[in-house]
Design a protein around this motif. Structure first.
Motif, mmCIF file in Angstrom:
data_model
loop_
_atom_site.group_PDB
_atom_site.id
_atom_site.type_symbol
_atom_site.label_atom_id
_atom_site.label_comp_id
_atom_site.label_asym_id
_atom_site.label_seq_id
_atom_site.Cartn_x
_atom_site.Cartn_y
_atom_site.Cartn_z
ATOM 1 N N ASP A 88 0.827 -1.209 0.000
ATOM 2 C CA ASP A 88 0.000 0.000 0.000
ATOM 3 C C ASP A 88 0.862 1.260 0.000
ATOM 4 N N ALA A 89 1.945 1.234 0.789
ATOM 5 C CA ALA A 89 2.817 2.406 0.879
ATOM 6 C C ALA A 89 3.508 2.682 -0.455
ATOM 7 N N VAL A 90 3.996 1.619 -1.090
ATOM 8 C CA VAL A 90 4.720 1.781 -2.357
ATOM 9 C C VAL A 90 3.775 2.193 -3.480
ATOM 10 N N THR A 91 2.626 1.550 -3.571
ATOM 11 C CA THR A 91 1.700 1.889 -4.658
ATOM 12 C C THR A 91 1.105 3.288 -4.493
ATOM 13 N N PHE A 123 3.088 9.602 -8.394
ATOM 14 C CA PHE A 123 3.983 10.004 -9.486
ATOM 15 C C PHE A 123 3.287 9.893 -10.833
ATOM 16 N N CYS A 124 2.629 8.765 -11.062
ATOM 17 C CA CYS A 124 1.974 8.541 -12.351
ATOM 18 C C CYS A 124 0.824 9.523 -12.577
ATOM 19 N N LYS A 125 0.116 9.853 -11.518
ATOM 20 C CA LYS A 125 -0.986 10.807 -11.641
ATOM 21 C C LYS A 125 -0.466 12.185 -12.015
ATOM 22 N N ILE A 148 0.553 -0.562 -14.503
ATOM 23 C CA ILE A 148 1.714 -1.437 -14.674
ATOM 24 C C ILE A 148 2.582 -1.413 -13.423
ATOM 25 N N CYS A 149 2.755 -0.243 -12.834
ATOM 26 C CA CYS A 149 3.552 -0.145 -11.604
ATOM 27 C C CYS A 149 2.905 -0.946 -10.471
#
Length: 221
Positions: free
Chosen positions: A92-95, A101-103, A113-114
């Motif tokens: 949860d922390a990493v995603t 970042f992706c947003k 994909i991440c």
């Protein structure tokens, strides 16, 4: 046996030679994609003559399994990965970081994909995922996915540099690139145009997308 980096080097060399010999503008992504699509069979035959059995095997597996793999990817694209309970907090922390970042810098396709990559790392029994800082894992994941999708090539859209990624997460380039390599090797993310790790734009530039090996072992479109 050739290593994955050796195989990638041979493949990159063959593609680069064709592009340079063609005389097309190497800064024109549209022309490059068009050229690769038109000359896919010629490039494939050169690979067969390269004398690299591991490269030939890899490409044969890619072509014959592509339809099945694309189907599996499509069927599972909307299913969240099952994360071991002990890894859920780290996942949860990493995603959350990769999503942010992706947003801000990329798009939802990269974010998906991440999340797929993060889930694979979390589910690996021998993974080092539970150790280390979440921001470094997040930076490494975005970096690795970016490498497989030409994110660092300014002729592609979206575009981000390695410095952009490291600056966002506050990580050093050397640490992030090392983490990205560990991630790619850990989940076998080293094949370009792999549907599981490629954006739709990347898949559209696949020079082998229309090739199949029939029952007689012949390459067909």
């Amino acid at each position: 046996m050739s290593s994955s980096s050796d195989i990638d080097g041979v493949m990159a060399g063959i593609l680069a030679k064709h592009l340079l010999r063609s005389g097309i503008d190497i800064d024109d992504d549209t022309k490059i994609t068009s050229y690769l699509e038109m000359h896919a069979e010629e490039i494939f035959m050169e690979v067969l003559q390269s004398g690299e059995p591991d490269l030939i095997k890899q490409l044969a597996q890619k072509i014959t399994s592509k339809g099945k793999k694309e189907s599996i990817t499509a069927n599972n694209s909307n299913k969240p990965p099952r994360i071991p309970e002990e890894q859920q907090e780290k996942y949860d922390a990493v995603t959350t970081l990769t999503d942010d970042f992706c947003k801000e810098r990329l798009d939802e396709e990269y974010a998906t994909i991440c999340r797929t990559v993060t889930g694979k790392l979390a589910r690996k029994k021998d993974s080092k995922f539970s150790r280390g800082k979440s921001d470094i894992w997040a930076a490494g994941i975005v970096y690795a996915v970016g490498q497989m999708n030409f994110l660092f090539d300014s002729s592609f859209e979206p575009y981000q540099s390695a410095d952009d990624i490291c600056g966002f997460f506050g990580t050093s380039k050397s640490t992030t690139s090392q983490k990205a390599k560990l991630i790619r090797d850990s989940i076998d993310m080293n094949n370009y145009w792999d549907p599981e790790f490629s954006t739709s734009r990347m898949m559209g530039s696949d020079p082998f997308k229309n090739l199949r090996i029939n029952e007689n072992g012949l390459v067909t479109r």
